[in-house]
Design a protein around this motif. Sequence first.
Motif, PDB file in Angstrom:
ATOM      1  N   SER A 257     -64.932  38.883 -92.399  1.00 16.29           N
ATOM      2  CA  SER A 257     -65.103  39.648 -91.166  1.00 16.29           C
ATOM      3  C   SER A 257     -63.861  39.572 -90.286  1.00 16.29           C
ATOM      4  O   SER A 257     -63.083  38.613 -90.351  1.00 16.29           O
ATOM      5  CB  SER A 257     -66.314  39.126 -90.389  1.00 16.29           C
ATOM      6  OG  SER A 257     -66.087  37.811 -89.942  1.00 16.29           O
ATOM      7  N   ALA A 258     -63.714  40.586 -89.425  1.00 19.15           N
ATOM      8  CA  ALA A 258     -62.557  40.642 -88.528  1.00 19.15           C
ATOM      9  C   ALA A 258     -62.540  39.457 -87.569  1.00 19.15           C
ATOM     10  O   ALA A 258     -61.473  38.928 -87.236  1.00 19.15           O
ATOM     11  CB  ALA A 258     -62.568  41.956 -87.757  1.00 19.15           C
ATOM     12  N   SER A 259     -63.707  39.038 -87.102  1.00 20.56           N
ATOM     13  CA  SER A 259     -63.763  37.921 -86.154  1.00 20.56           C
ATOM     14  C   SER A 259     -63.269  36.627 -86.801  1.00 20.56           C
ATOM     15  O   SER A 259     -62.557  35.841 -86.172  1.00 20.56           O
ATOM     16  CB  SER A 259     -65.191  37.739 -85.641  1.00 20.56           C
ATOM     17  OG  SER A 259     -66.081  37.480 -86.714  1.00 20.56           O
ATOM     18  N   THR A 260     -63.641  36.414 -88.073  1.00 17.91           N
ATOM     19  CA  THR A 260     -63.184  35.213 -88.778  1.00 17.91           C
ATOM     20  C   THR A 260     -61.669  35.239 -88.960  1.00 17.91           C
ATOM     21  O   THR A 260     -60.976  34.235 -88.732  1.00 17.91           O
ATOM     22  CB  THR A 260     -63.874  35.097 -90.146  1.00 17.91           C
ATOM     23  OG1 THR A 260     -65.280  34.956 -89.956  1.00 17.91           O
ATOM     24  CG2 THR A 260     -63.350  33.897 -90.926  1.00 17.91           C
ATOM     25  N   ARG A 261     -61.128  36.381 -89.383  1.00 23.76           N
ATOM     26  CA  ARG A 261     -59.679  36.494 -89.572  1.00 23.76           C
ATOM     27  C   ARG A 261     -58.944  36.251 -88.260  1.00 23.76           C
ATOM     28  O   ARG A 261     -57.949  35.518 -88.214  1.00 23.76           O
ATOM     29  CB  ARG A 261     -59.321  37.885 -90.117  1.00 23.76           C
ATOM     30  CG  ARG A 261     -59.723  38.101 -91.562  1.00 23.76           C
ATOM     31  CD  ARG A 261     -58.966  39.259 -92.185  1.00 23.76           C
ATOM     32  NE  ARG A 261     -59.196  40.509 -91.481  1.00 23.76           N
ATOM     33  CZ  ARG A 261     -60.188  41.351 -91.736  1.00 23.76           C
ATOM     34  NH1 ARG A 261     -61.059  41.064 -92.687  1.00 23.76           N
ATOM     35  NH2 ARG A 261     -60.326  42.472 -91.064  1.00 23.76           N
ATOM     36  N   LEU A 262     -59.422  36.873 -87.185  1.00 21.60           N
ATOM     37  CA  LEU A 262     -58.756  36.740 -85.898  1.00 21.60           C
ATOM     38  C   LEU A 262     -58.787  35.299 -85.409  1.00 21.60           C
ATOM     39  O   LEU A 262     -57.775  34.759 -84.950  1.00 21.60           O
ATOM     40  CB  LEU A 262     -59.430  37.659 -84.866  1.00 21.60           C
ATOM     41  CG  LEU A 262     -58.831  37.656 -83.459  1.00 21.60           C
ATOM     42  CD1 LEU A 262     -57.383  38.118 -83.503  1.00 21.60           C
ATOM     43  CD2 LEU A 262     -59.643  38.555 -82.530  1.00 21.60           C
ATOM     44  N   THR A 263     -59.950  34.652 -85.515  1.00 22.30           N
ATOM     45  CA  THR A 263     -60.076  33.261 -85.077  1.00 22.30           C
ATOM     46  C   THR A 263     -59.174  32.350 -85.881  1.00 22.30           C
ATOM     47  O   THR A 263     -58.489  31.468 -85.331  1.00 22.30           O
ATOM     48  CB  THR A 263     -61.538  32.786 -85.206  1.00 22.30           C
ATOM     49  OG1 THR A 263     -62.387  33.654 -84.457  1.00 22.30           O
ATOM     50  CG2 THR A 263     -61.691  31.370 -84.713  1.00 22.30           C
ATOM     51  N   LEU A 264     -59.138  32.569 -87.186  1.00 23.35           N
ATOM     52  CA  LEU A 264     -58.346  31.718 -88.064  1.00 23.35           C
ATOM     53  C   LEU A 264     -56.852  31.864 -87.785  1.00 23.35           C
ATOM     54  O   LEU A 264     -56.128  30.861 -87.651  1.00 23.35           O
ATOM     55  CB  LEU A 264     -58.652  32.081 -89.518  1.00 23.35           C
ATOM     56  CG  LEU A 264     -58.231  31.078 -90.592  1.00 23.35           C
ATOM     57  CD1 LEU A 264     -58.957  29.758 -90.395  1.00 23.35           C
ATOM     58  CD2 LEU A 264     -58.509  31.640 -91.967  1.00 23.35           C
ATOM     59  N   LEU A 265     -56.381  33.094 -87.696  1.00 21.82           N
ATOM     60  CA  LEU A 265     -54.956  33.316 -87.456  1.00 21.82           C
ATOM     61  C   LEU A 265     -54.541  32.826 -86.068  1.00 21.82           C
ATOM     62  O   LEU A 265     -53.435  32.301 -85.894  1.00 21.82           O
ATOM     63  CB  LEU A 265     -54.626  34.800 -87.623  1.00 21.82           C
ATOM     64  CG  LEU A 265     -54.783  35.343 -89.052  1.00 21.82           C
ATOM     65  CD1 LEU A 265     -54.552  36.843 -89.088  1.00 21.82           C
ATOM     66  CD2 LEU A 265     -53.826  34.641 -90.016  1.00 21.82           C
TER      67      LEU A 265
END
Length: 517
Positions: A257-265
């Motif tokens: 999901s976009a939220s996971t990618r954004l949080t991780l990066l």
Amino acid sequence: MNVSELVNIAIILLLVATIVTLLSRWLRVPYVTGLVLAGLAITELLPRRIGLNDSLILNLFLPILIFEAAINTDISRLRSTIKPIALLAGPGVLICSAVTSILLKFILGLNWTAALLAGVILAITDTVSVIAVFKEVAVPSRLSTIVEGESLFNDGIALVLFSLIVKFHAAGSLTILDGMQELFVVIVGGTLIGLAVGYLSTGLFVRSDEPLSSILLTVAVALGAFQIGQFLSVSGAVAVVVAGLIVGTVGLSDNVSASTRLTLLSFWESIAFGVNSFIFLLIGLEIDLITLWRNLPAVLLAIVAYQAGRILSIYPLLALVSWFDRPIPWRWQHVLFFGNIKGSLSMALALSIPGTVTGREQLIAIVFGIVLLSLLGQGLSLPWSVKKLQLSESSASHQKIEELQAQLITAKAAQDELDTLLKTGILPKAVYEEMRSNYQVQVATAEKSLREFYNRRSDEFDGESNKFIQLDAIRRRLLLAEKGALNEAMRKRIISEEIVRERLRKIDEQLLKLEDD
């Protein structure tokens, strides 16, 4: 040092790093240079003198920085620039190390072991400082990719060479054939470990798809890949690079999901910024100006030696690139030379030189002095040099096109996320349609404006470069996609190798004709 003193020192360093970052933006100077100067200034304010710890840098800080750089590296762009990167990070490191070692041997009178170790240590470049400049001064994306890619693999190769020299010193003898064989085994072994750890972790990403657990997993991957490599006597740095590239490309794919990618990066950007801030402050704290002054002549001669090595590893090697790839412009080569800044890894390796090496203390003092002068001299002059070279001029139409592209990218990304929310039942269809229509207006507006830009003749742009009108960057991506499809078809034996080779040759010719972006 007790816990209370450690907390007090951490608070002081955090406050100083925050102030320096704000002042650096206001004064428009690289923040890493400001941090080093701040470290020199606040030494007496700390309750106890602290400094760099080579084990801490090599086992904790280095894997974090390498992994953060790897997951943010676009592997498609890395693939398109792999030839110059391979030359610089492979033969380039060997040439630079050899030339520097020979000069130091005869100029400073070092023994061969100390000279070879110094040559490898000074072949390492600190990309943090260079990339910080690139964020302030626009440069072509291909040049930025070459710099980042060289640093990713440069550190790994240098660490392997350093270990081989230390092993040679301990054993007393090592043939060239044995050294080359061990170098090959160490690099290939690190690559295999990185592949294994990277691909094993990607399955967990897709299954969990939860930001906090993904953060913990990536930290485990970064530190674990390095430690496994070290335990098996292969390159931990190469393992982290490969694992990071796989996680960034496969693990953070559209299945997450976009939220996971954004949080991780965002997490990795923050942790890398924090680590760099501590490292460069500690560099300032570690350097003794009195010792530097005593060794200044030797430091200046060593700077001449490693710059000579860098010249011979940049210009001749990149001149060969035009034989089999797009040529590297002279101005880009100047940036690669001017950006030869030294940093924390050079200091960490200097501290980890075995005590049995003759002249160890002098070598540490020379490396520390070089790092300080490099960060102050090249760190402050690099932005000015890049601007003077005029690598990429940003015109009004260029900026307008990028604004429209940003609008189109963000609107389509939001629409994709809305589709996911609708399919999972989180969003009612009525609300979905209303929100999607709002984004569709943005998409239509951006597409119409971009189409008008692309359809205009080049003479309507007041004689400026029509690179964006020709869509060279997009054409390059399409040609690379064609190459990938052909190679996959050949691998599956759908098309014969003879046909594929001929098609690939034609695609490579088209790539060579495109402007550098």
